[in-house]
Structures are given as structure tokens and as C-alpha cells.
Design a protein around this motif. Structure first.
Motif, PDB file in Angstrom:
ATOM      1  N   ARG A 231       0.814  -1.220   0.000  1.00 62.63           N
ATOM      2  CA  ARG A 231       0.000   0.000   0.000  1.00 62.63           C
ATOM      3  C   ARG A 231       0.846   1.268   0.000  1.00 62.63           C
ATOM      4  O   ARG A 231       0.335   2.354  -0.258  1.00 62.63           O
ATOM      5  N   ARG A 232       2.148   1.130   0.317  1.00 61.76           N
ATOM      6  CA  ARG A 232       3.045   2.292   0.268  1.00 61.76           C
ATOM      7  C   ARG A 232       3.633   2.510  -1.113  1.00 61.76           C
ATOM      8  O   ARG A 232       4.350   3.478  -1.338  1.00 61.76           O
ATOM      9  N   GLY A 233       3.384   1.598  -2.043  1.00 64.95           N
ATOM     10  CA  GLY A 233       3.949   1.692  -3.385  1.00 64.95           C
ATOM     11  C   GLY A 233       5.123   0.754  -3.546  1.00 64.95           C
ATOM     12  O   GLY A 233       5.108  -0.374  -3.049  1.00 64.95           O
ATOM     13  N   ILE A 234       6.176   1.227  -4.219  1.00 70.47           N
ATOM     14  CA  ILE A 234       7.383   0.437  -4.420  1.00 70.47           C
ATOM     15  C   ILE A 234       8.440   0.944  -3.446  1.00 70.47           C
ATOM     16  O   ILE A 234       8.740   2.141  -3.411  1.00 70.47           O
ATOM     17  N   THR A 235       9.019   0.034  -2.670  1.00 72.86           N
ATOM     18  CA  THR A 235      10.058   0.393  -1.714  1.00 72.86           C
ATOM     19  C   THR A 235      11.279  -0.480  -1.952  1.00 72.86           C
ATOM     20  O   THR A 235      11.154  -1.696  -2.104  1.00 72.86           O
ATOM     21  N   VAL A 236      12.451   0.143  -1.997  1.00 69.55           N
ATOM     22  CA  VAL A 236      13.706  -0.578  -2.205  1.00 69.55           C
ATOM     23  C   VAL A 236      14.665  -0.199  -1.087  1.00 69.55           C
ATOM     24  O   VAL A 236      14.915   0.986  -0.848  1.00 69.55           O
ATOM     25  N   THR A 237      15.191  -1.200  -0.392  1.00 66.77           N
ATOM     26  CA  THR A 237      16.179  -0.992   0.673  1.00 66.77           C
ATOM     27  C   THR A 237      17.287  -2.027   0.531  1.00 66.77           C
ATOM     28  O   THR A 237      17.096  -3.068  -0.111  1.00 66.77           O
ATOM     29  N   PRO A 238      18.468  -1.777   1.118  1.00 64.80           N
ATOM     30  CA  PRO A 238      19.480  -2.836   1.158  1.00 64.80           C
ATOM     31  C   PRO A 238      18.913  -4.072   1.840  1.00 64.80           C
ATOM     32  O   PRO A 238      18.117  -3.975   2.775  1.00 64.80           O
ATOM     33  N   ALA A 239      19.327  -5.249   1.381  1.00 64.84           N
ATOM     34  CA  ALA A 239      18.770  -6.497   1.911  1.00 64.84           C
ATOM     35  C   ALA A 239      19.030  -6.652   3.398  1.00 64.84           C
ATOM     36  O   ALA A 239      18.213  -7.228   4.116  1.00 64.84           O
ATOM     37  N   ALA A 240      20.159  -6.145   3.875  1.00 62.44           N
ATOM     38  CA  ALA A 240      20.532  -6.364   5.268  1.00 62.44           C
ATOM     39  C   ALA A 240      20.332  -5.144   6.154  1.00 62.44           C
ATOM     40  O   ALA A 240      20.588  -5.205   7.356  1.00 62.44           O
ATOM     41  N   LEU A 241      19.896  -4.021   5.591  1.00 60.91           N
ATOM     42  CA  LEU A 241      19.766  -2.785   6.356  1.00 60.91           C
ATOM     43  C   LEU A 241      18.441  -2.093   6.040  1.00 60.91           C
ATOM     44  O   LEU A 241      17.902  -2.243   4.940  1.00 60.91           O
ATOM     45  N   PRO A 242      17.905  -1.314   6.980  1.00 62.02           N
ATOM     46  CA  PRO A 242      16.667  -0.583   6.706  1.00 62.02           C
ATOM     47  C   PRO A 242      16.887   0.742   5.983  1.00 62.02           C
ATOM     48  O   PRO A 242      15.921   1.418   5.616  1.00 62.02           O
ATOM     49  N   TRP A 243      18.130   1.124   5.791  1.00 62.16           N
ATOM     50  CA  TRP A 243      18.442   2.416   5.182  1.00 62.16           C
ATOM     51  C   TRP A 243      19.714   2.269   4.341  1.00 62.16           C
ATOM     52  O   TRP A 243      20.570   1.451   4.692  1.00 62.16           O
ATOM     53  N   PRO A 244      19.850   2.982   3.225  1.00 65.56           N
ATOM     54  CA  PRO A 244      18.941   3.993   2.674  1.00 65.56           C
ATOM     55  C   PRO A 244      17.698   3.377   2.043  1.00 65.56           C
ATOM     56  O   PRO A 244      17.730   2.221   1.601  1.00 65.56           O
ATOM     57  N   ARG A 245      16.625   4.136   1.997  1.00 71.78           N
ATOM     58  CA  ARG A 245      15.340   3.648   1.497  1.00 71.78           C
ATOM     59  C   ARG A 245      14.886   4.513   0.332  1.00 71.78           C
ATOM     60  O   ARG A 245      14.935   5.751   0.397  1.00 71.78           O
ATOM     61  N   LEU A 246      14.473   3.858  -0.741  1.00 68.65           N
ATOM     62  CA  LEU A 246      13.896   4.560  -1.887  1.00 68.65           C
ATOM     63  C   LEU A 246      12.439   4.124  -2.021  1.00 68.65           C
ATOM     64  O   LEU A 246      12.149   2.923  -2.041  1.00 68.65           O
TER      65      LEU A 246
END
Length: 327
Positions: A231-246
Motif C-alpha cells: 500500500r506504500r507503493g514500491i520500496t527498495v532498501t538494502p537487503a541487510a539494512l533498513p536504510w537507505p530507502r527509496l
């Protein structure tokens, strides 16, 4: 494209630098202490030592290996639009110059102490490394010019087709989709930069090594990412970290689908890419989630099972629009 010329720009400094290192060793070997200082640490004091022959062997081996790596990377980017291949070639040659400069400086500094001297007294002024990086920058500029320029081709913008698939969901149902995707190119370049950082740190001190480390660590960290659709759309983050987030919010997505993407031909390389009319995160070539945005541009992410993610996003976007922008 000028691939042959650019491979030469990337590779030619390596045999020349190896010859300079071997020549310096041959000229000064009778004056080198045993063991010799191979690393100048904090306070400009030697804190690493090795046999002169072993130091020569390792130095030449690293230089030749990096030459092969940059030759391959330059050839690999032969289909990339714009300046990507020129940048790889110029950078490859510059790395050879700075590493060779530092290795020769280490050999000369040891020779000044003498064969009967104490290798612990060997020092290498910081300005020596500074001159090495300056020489590398000069070669980088010359290499960039010698590599020649070419036209930037328009991106292969296959747009999302009308009537893209939907994923059936009841009004009260919610759903999310996520996958992890990785790329070998980023991992390989990142590992190479980390190896270079260790080598520079050992022979010239860690300030220079930290510069290479600053490039290598992000490449390794971002070589695997998690792609989510909900529901937030498309989210991309590093597999092992919560940040950086696109994040591409749902309200910006007009329609989603999937299509094949060639990392070099379509977006000029790997990682986060942006060209007129298209942007995205491309860690490999292959199937990609493609979102046609309300601005008319396209956002893509290469990932497995992109068709399911696209269908879910279309359903959620329809629901968003039907209830006045509230999920």
C-alpha cells in the motif's frame, strides 16, 4: 564506440607501472634493508615489514590483477550509453598511476635507510602520496580525453502496455509482495575496491586506503536489495539494512507492468540509474518491475516475479483512486 582505444587507456599504465616498480627494485635492491618497511603508519612511522622480494612479488601481482579487472570492466561497458565506459577506462589508468607511485616511493624510502639501516626508521612524507593522487588525476583527465566521446543513445523506453494485469483482492483484503535481488557486477567492483583499500593502506597508510574503502563499502552493501510492493507503493532498501530507502508512493503510479531490461543498453550500467524519461535500480539484466508514473516517466527495478508485483500495484492503485486517495 571506441572500445579498443578505451581498453588501452585503462590497461596501458599497468605494464608501464610494473616496469617502473621492477626498475626501482633492481636499482635499489642492494641498498634495501632486510626486512624492508612495507607500511608507513600514523606519525609517519614504519609499522609493517616484509622481505623485499616478497614485497615486489605482491606489488606486481596486485597491479597485474587490477589491470586485468579494469580491462574486463572497460570491455563489459562497451554498450553503455554516455560517459560510463570513458569513466571506467580513465579510472583504471589512474589507479595504476597512484599505486605505482606509492610502491616506488616505498622502495626509494627504504633505500635511503640502507641495507645496514633500521627499517623501523623508514618514513614517507604525506606529500608523496598527495603527489601520487595528483598524478593519477592528471592521467584520469588525459585518459578521459583520449578515450573519445560518443553519442548518448536514447534509452530503450518500452512503456507499460495499457490494460496491465490486476491481482484479485476483496475490498477488505490487503496484501504485500517482497523479493530480494542481487547483482554480481556491483559485488565484483566493490570487492576489488576493498582489496585496493587494503593494499593502499598497507603500503601507504590508511588515509589513502579509507578513500578506496569509501567507494567499496557502499557497493558491497548495496549489491543486494529488497524490493517490496504494498500500500506504500514500491520500496527498495538494502537487503541487510533498513536504510537507505527509496520509495515510489502508490499515488504516483499510474500503471505497473513488467518487461525485460538490459542494464547496459537501457540504463548504462548497474545500481541507481537515471536518464531522461526513465530511472530505476538495476542490479542485473532481465525481468523488471516497470511503473509508469503520473509524471509520464518510467521507474524500473530488475527483480524476479515482477509480474505479480505489478498486478498487485495496479489493484492497490485502483483502490487508492476509487476511495479518493485514502488506503
Amino acid at each position: 564506440m571506441h572500445t579498443t582505444r578505451r581498453v588501452l587507456v585503462a590497461v596501458l599504465p599497468y605494464p608501464l607501472v610494473c616496469a617502473a616498480v621492477a626498475g626501482a627494485y633492481r636499482s635499489f635492491r642492494d641498498r634495501l634493508p632486510h626486512p624492508m618497511a612495507t607500511h608507513i603508519g600514523s606519525g609517519n612511522k614504519a609499522d609493517g615489514f616484509d622481505d623485499p622480494g616478497a614485497f615486489l612479488f605482491v606489488s606486481l601481482g596486485v597491479l597485474l590483477a587490477l589491470g586485468v579487472v579494469f580491462a574486463f570492466l572497460t570491455w563489459l561497458t562497451r554498450s553503455a550509453p554516455g560517459p560510463q565506459q570513458r569513466g571506467v577506462a580513465a579510472t583504471g589508468g589512474g589507479v595504476a598511476v597512484v599505486l605505482g607511485w606509492i610502491v616506488v616511493g616505498i622502495i626509494r624510502a627504504n633505500a635511503e635507510v640502507g641495507v645496514d639501516g633500521d627499517a623501523a626508521t623508514v618514513s614517507l612524507p604525506g606529500w608523496q602520496a598527495g603527489l601520487g593522487f595528483a598524478a593519477a588525476a592528471v592521467y584520469g583527465v588525459l585518459g578521459w580525453m583520449l578515450a573519445g566521446r560518443d553519442e548518448i543513445p536514447a534509452p530503450a523506453g518500452e512503456r507499460a502496455p495499457a490494460g496491465a494485469a490486476r491481482l484479485p483482492l476483496a475490498a477488505s483484503e490487503s496484501a504485500s509482495w517482497t523479493r530480494v535481488v542481487g547483482g554480481r557486477a556491483q559485488l565484483g567492483v566493490g570487492a576489488m575496491m576493498l582489496a585496493t583499500a587494503v593494499f593502499v593502506g598497507l603500503v601507504a597508510g590508511w588515509p589513502g586506503g579509507l578513500i578506496c574503502l569509501g567507494f567499496g563499502v557502499p557497493l558491497v552493501v548495496l549489491c543486494r536489495v529488497r524490493v517490496s510492493a504494498d500500500r506504500r507503493g514500491i520500496t527498495v532498501t538494502p537487503a541487510a539494512l533498513p536504510w537507505p530507502r527509496l520509495n515510489v508512493p502508490l499515488e504516483r503510479i499510474e500503471e505497473a507492468t513488467h518487461r525485460p531490461v538490459n542494464a547496459l543498453r537501457d540504463l548504462g550500467g548497474w545500481g541507481y540509474r537515471a536518464h531522461p524519461g526513465i530511472s530505476g535500480i538495476v542490479l542485473r539484466s532481465g525481468d523488471a518491475l516497470s511503473a509508469r508514473l503520473t509524471t509520464g516517466s518510467e521507474f524500473v527495478v530488475t527483480v524476479d516475479d515482477a509480474a505479480t508485483a505489478a498486478a498487485l500495484l495496479n489493484t492497490l492503485a485502483d483502490r487508492e483512486r476509487s476511495i479518493g486517495g485514502k488506503v
